[in-house]
Motif scaffolding. Structure first.
Motif, PDB file in Angstrom:
ATOM      1  N   PRO A  50      -3.850  -4.980  -5.504  1.00 11.50           N
ATOM      2  CA  PRO A  50      -3.128  -3.990  -5.938  1.00 11.50           C
ATOM      3  C   PRO A  50      -1.864  -4.289  -6.072  1.00 11.50           C
ATOM      4  O   PRO A  50      -0.582  -3.117  -7.304  1.00 11.50           O
ATOM      5  CB  PRO A  50      -2.121  -2.548  -4.391  1.00 11.50           C
ATOM      6  CG  PRO A  50      -3.074  -3.348  -3.143  1.00 11.50           C
ATOM      7  CD  PRO A  50      -4.287  -4.671  -4.411  1.00 11.50           C
ATOM      8  N   GLN A  51      -0.978  -5.852  -6.002  1.00 10.22           N
ATOM      9  CA  GLN A  51      -0.549  -6.433  -7.020  1.00 10.22           C
ATOM     10  C   GLN A  51       0.228  -6.211  -7.942  1.00 10.22           C
ATOM     11  O   GLN A  51       1.006  -6.648  -9.191  1.00 10.22           O
ATOM     12  CB  GLN A  51       0.450  -7.848  -5.738  1.00 10.22           C
ATOM     13  CG  GLN A  51       0.862  -7.042  -4.573  1.00 10.22           C
ATOM     14  CD  GLN A  51       1.267  -9.243  -3.272  1.00 10.22           C
ATOM     15  OE1 GLN A  51       0.168  -9.765  -3.149  1.00 10.22           O
ATOM     16  NE2 GLN A  51       2.850  -8.579  -3.389  1.00 10.22           N
ATOM     17  N   VAL A  52      -1.171  -6.585  -8.691  1.00  7.89           N
ATOM     18  CA  VAL A  52      -1.443  -7.100 -10.048  1.00  7.89           C
ATOM     19  C   VAL A  52      -1.802  -5.125 -10.185  1.00  7.89           C
ATOM     20  O   VAL A  52      -2.249  -5.170 -11.362  1.00  7.89           O
ATOM     21  CB  VAL A  52      -2.117  -8.006 -10.315  1.00  7.89           C
ATOM     22  CG1 VAL A  52      -1.376  -9.001 -10.244  1.00  7.89           C
ATOM     23  CG2 VAL A  52      -3.494  -8.000  -9.958  1.00  7.89           C
ATOM     24  N   GLY A  93       7.325 -13.501   3.143  1.00  9.71           N
ATOM     25  CA  GLY A  93       7.890 -13.033   2.118  1.00  9.71           C
ATOM     26  C   GLY A  93       6.245 -12.857   1.524  1.00  9.71           C
ATOM     27  O   GLY A  93       5.769 -12.584   2.443  1.00  9.71           O
ATOM     28  N   CYS A  94       6.983 -12.469   0.504  1.00  8.41           N
ATOM     29  CA  CYS A  94       6.108 -10.906  -0.670  1.00  8.41           C
ATOM     30  C   CYS A  94       5.983 -11.754  -2.146  1.00  8.41           C
ATOM     31  O   CYS A  94       7.609 -11.061  -2.317  1.00  8.41           O
ATOM     32  CB  CYS A  94       5.669 -10.187  -0.383  1.00  8.41           C
ATOM     33  SG  CYS A  94       4.154  -8.736  -1.236  1.00  8.41           S
ATOM     34  N   LEU A  95       4.661 -11.640  -2.846  1.00  6.74           N
ATOM     35  CA  LEU A  95       5.478 -11.915  -4.370  1.00  6.74           C
ATOM     36  C   LEU A  95       6.072 -10.497  -5.099  1.00  6.74           C
ATOM     37  O   LEU A  95       6.851 -10.345  -5.942  1.00  6.74           O
ATOM     38  CB  LEU A  95       4.298 -12.382  -4.733  1.00  6.74           C
ATOM     39  CG  LEU A  95       3.946 -13.488  -5.051  1.00  6.74           C
ATOM     40  CD1 LEU A  95       2.383 -13.997  -5.845  1.00  6.74           C
ATOM     41  CD2 LEU A  95       4.758 -14.786  -4.972  1.00  6.74           C
ATOM     42  N   SER A  96       5.483  -9.727  -4.083  1.00  2.11           N
ATOM     43  CA  SER A  96       5.975  -8.540  -5.403  1.00  2.11           C
ATOM     44  C   SER A  96       8.007  -7.492  -3.939  1.00  2.11           C
ATOM     45  O   SER A  96       8.568  -6.397  -4.098  1.00  2.11           O
ATOM     46  CB  SER A  96       5.054  -6.985  -4.343  1.00  2.11           C
ATOM     47  OG  SER A  96       3.884  -7.028  -4.660  1.00  2.11           O
ATOM     48  N   GLN A 135      -4.171 -11.562   7.635  1.00  2.00           N
ATOM     49  CA  GLN A 135      -3.320 -10.223   7.627  1.00  2.00           C
ATOM     50  C   GLN A 135      -2.449  -9.165   6.466  1.00  2.00           C
ATOM     51  O   GLN A 135      -2.467  -8.455   6.618  1.00  2.00           O
ATOM     52  CB  GLN A 135      -2.806 -10.688   9.161  1.00  2.00           C
ATOM     53  CG  GLN A 135      -3.399 -10.878  10.238  1.00  2.00           C
ATOM     54  CD  GLN A 135      -3.133 -10.753  11.724  1.00  2.00           C
ATOM     55  OE1 GLN A 135      -2.918  -9.393  12.515  1.00  2.00           O
ATOM     56  NE2 GLN A 135      -3.058 -11.831  11.943  1.00  2.00           N
ATOM     57  N   HIS A 136      -1.756 -10.315   6.103  1.00  2.17           N
ATOM     58  CA  HIS A 136      -0.319  -9.845   5.533  1.00  2.17           C
ATOM     59  C   HIS A 136      -1.564  -8.944   4.185  1.00  2.17           C
ATOM     60  O   HIS A 136      -0.839  -7.614   3.615  1.00  2.17           O
ATOM     61  CB  HIS A 136       0.372 -10.735   5.111  1.00  2.17           C
ATOM     62  CG  HIS A 136       1.464 -10.745   3.785  1.00  2.17           C
ATOM     63  ND1 HIS A 136       2.767 -10.571   4.078  1.00  2.17           N
ATOM     64  CD2 HIS A 136       1.269 -10.372   3.043  1.00  2.17           C
ATOM     65  CE1 HIS A 136       3.412 -10.666   2.774  1.00  2.17           C
ATOM     66  NE2 HIS A 136       2.561 -10.076   1.691  1.00  2.17           N
ATOM     67  N   GLU A 137      -1.926  -9.679   3.452  1.00  6.47           N
ATOM     68  CA  GLU A 137      -2.690  -9.855   2.594  1.00  6.47           C
ATOM     69  C   GLU A 137      -3.932  -8.174   2.530  1.00  6.47           C
ATOM     70  O   GLU A 137      -3.948  -7.201   2.008  1.00  6.47           O
ATOM     71  CB  GLU A 137      -3.901 -10.603   1.586  1.00  6.47           C
ATOM     72  CG  GLU A 137      -2.778 -11.783   1.598  1.00  6.47           C
ATOM     73  CD  GLU A 137      -1.836 -11.228   0.428  1.00  6.47           C
ATOM     74  OE1 GLU A 137      -1.742 -10.660  -0.429  1.00  6.47           O
ATOM     75  OE2 GLU A 137      -1.054 -12.017   0.522  1.00  6.47           O
ATOM     76  N   ILE A 138      -3.994  -8.473   3.505  1.00 11.05           N
ATOM     77  CA  ILE A 138      -5.752  -7.092   4.478  1.00 11.05           C
ATOM     78  C   ILE A 138      -4.177  -5.718   4.571  1.00 11.05           C
ATOM     79  O   ILE A 138      -4.949  -4.217   3.838  1.00 11.05           O
ATOM     80  CB  ILE A 138      -6.249  -7.010   5.715  1.00 11.05           C
ATOM     81  CG1 ILE A 138      -7.284  -8.303   5.138  1.00 11.05           C
ATOM     82  CG2 ILE A 138      -7.036  -5.993   5.555  1.00 11.05           C
ATOM     83  CD1 ILE A 138      -7.912  -8.754   5.911  1.00 11.05           C
ATOM     84  N   ASP A 139      -3.012  -5.804   5.312  1.00 13.06           N
ATOM     85  CA  ASP A 139      -1.832  -4.435   4.802  1.00 13.06           C
ATOM     86  C   ASP A 139      -2.208  -4.176   2.898  1.00 13.06           C
ATOM     87  O   ASP A 139      -2.042  -2.973   2.825  1.00 13.06           O
ATOM     88  CB  ASP A 139      -1.103  -5.593   5.215  1.00 13.06           C
ATOM     89  CG  ASP A 139      -0.888  -4.832   6.546  1.00 13.06           C
ATOM     90  OD1 ASP A 139      -1.893  -4.651   7.207  1.00 13.06           O
ATOM     91  OD2 ASP A 139       0.350  -5.555   7.228  1.00 13.06           O
ATOM     92  N   HIS A 140      -1.481  -5.079   2.188  1.00 16.14           N
ATOM     93  CA  HIS A 140      -1.713  -4.947   0.851  1.00 16.14           C
ATOM     94  C   HIS A 140      -2.950  -3.597   0.580  1.00 16.14           C
ATOM     95  O   HIS A 140      -2.271  -2.819  -0.508  1.00 16.14           O
ATOM     96  CB  HIS A 140      -1.425  -5.321  -0.022  1.00 16.14           C
ATOM     97  CG  HIS A 140      -0.440  -6.510  -0.376  1.00 16.14           C
ATOM     98  ND1 HIS A 140       1.308  -5.602  -0.259  1.00 16.14           N
ATOM     99  CD2 HIS A 140       0.209  -7.725  -0.345  1.00 16.14           C
ATOM    100  CE1 HIS A 140       1.932  -6.326  -0.760  1.00 16.14           C
ATOM    101  NE2 HIS A 140       1.110  -8.272  -0.492  1.00 16.14           N
ATOM    102  N   LEU A 141      -4.026  -4.074   0.743  1.00 18.87           N
ATOM    103  CA  LEU A 141      -5.133  -3.174   0.081  1.00 18.87           C
ATOM    104  C   LEU A 141      -5.140  -1.403   1.467  1.00 18.87           C
ATOM    105  O   LEU A 141      -5.790  -0.807   0.661  1.00 18.87           O
ATOM    106  CB  LEU A 141      -6.554  -3.672   1.027  1.00 18.87           C
ATOM    107  CG  LEU A 141      -6.786  -4.670   0.150  1.00 18.87           C
ATOM    108  CD1 LEU A 141      -7.705  -5.393   0.687  1.00 18.87           C
ATOM    109  CD2 LEU A 141      -6.934  -5.403  -1.108  1.00 18.87           C
TER     110      LEU A 141
HETATM  111 NI    NI Z   1       2.335  -9.768  -0.223  1.00 19.32          NI
END
Ligand code: NI
Length: 171
Positions: A50-52, A93-96, A135-141
């Motif tokens: 989703p970040q892209v 942190g997060c690239l978004s 966990q951070h990346e699955i959260d994004h989903l």
């Molecule tokens: Ni992130």
């Protein structure tokens, strides 16, 4: 291989619940490669589709620190099947959310099930920074950002600053 533009919060596209893949197609394999290039270019240690701008359950991760022992994860439909009672506290942190960081408490260890590149079911145990990152990346989903785990006051402050950052970048 391509570097994709990364969506910066606040943005409704980062708040969407992404769809599972029913089968792995060529375009998903290509997207995972592009996501990995984008992540390394940023640079970052994890990136979710989703970040892209793609609302599919795909993530890429590489938390290795040195070039000689690089370990890349490309996960399709990742799902946490177990997590420890023990918790850990990492500054995320997060690239978004460029240039913003906050401490987030999450389970220290997890077990994750996912489909790999070839659509094969894999399971891994992860702990420490890898467990946090997954966990951070699955959260994004699921449309969740790391700032959703901290106080509203702090979250609003960060999102307000990012809004300003984005409007300044446009002009
Ligand atoms: Ni992130």
């Amino acid at each position: 291989m391509a570097i994709l533009p990364i969506i910066v919060a606040p943005d409704p596209r980062l708040k969407v619940k992404c769809d599972e893949l029913t089968h792995v197609e060529e375009e998903h394999v290509r997207l995972l490669d592009d996501m990995l290039d984008t992540m390394y270019d940023a640079p970052g240690i994890g990136l979710a589709a989703p970040q892209v701008g793609v609302t599919k359950r795909l993530i890429v991760i590489d938390v290795t620190e040195s070039d000689d022992s690089r370990h890349t994860y490309k996960m399709i439909n990742p799902k946490i099947t177990w997590f420890s009672d023990e918790l850990s506290n990492y500054e995320e942190g997060c690239l978004s959310l460029p240039e913003h960081y906050a401490n987030v408490i999450r389970p220290e260890q997890i077990c994750v099930e996912f489909l790999d590149y070839e659509g094969k079911l894999k399971t891994i145990d992860a702990k420490g920074v890898l467990a946090t990152c997954i966990q951070h990346e699955i959260d994004h989903l699921d449309g969740t950002l790391f700032v959703d785990h901290i106080t509203k006051l702090r979250r609003d402050l960060i999102l307000r600053k990012l809004k300003k950052y984005k409007s300044e970048k446009k002009t």
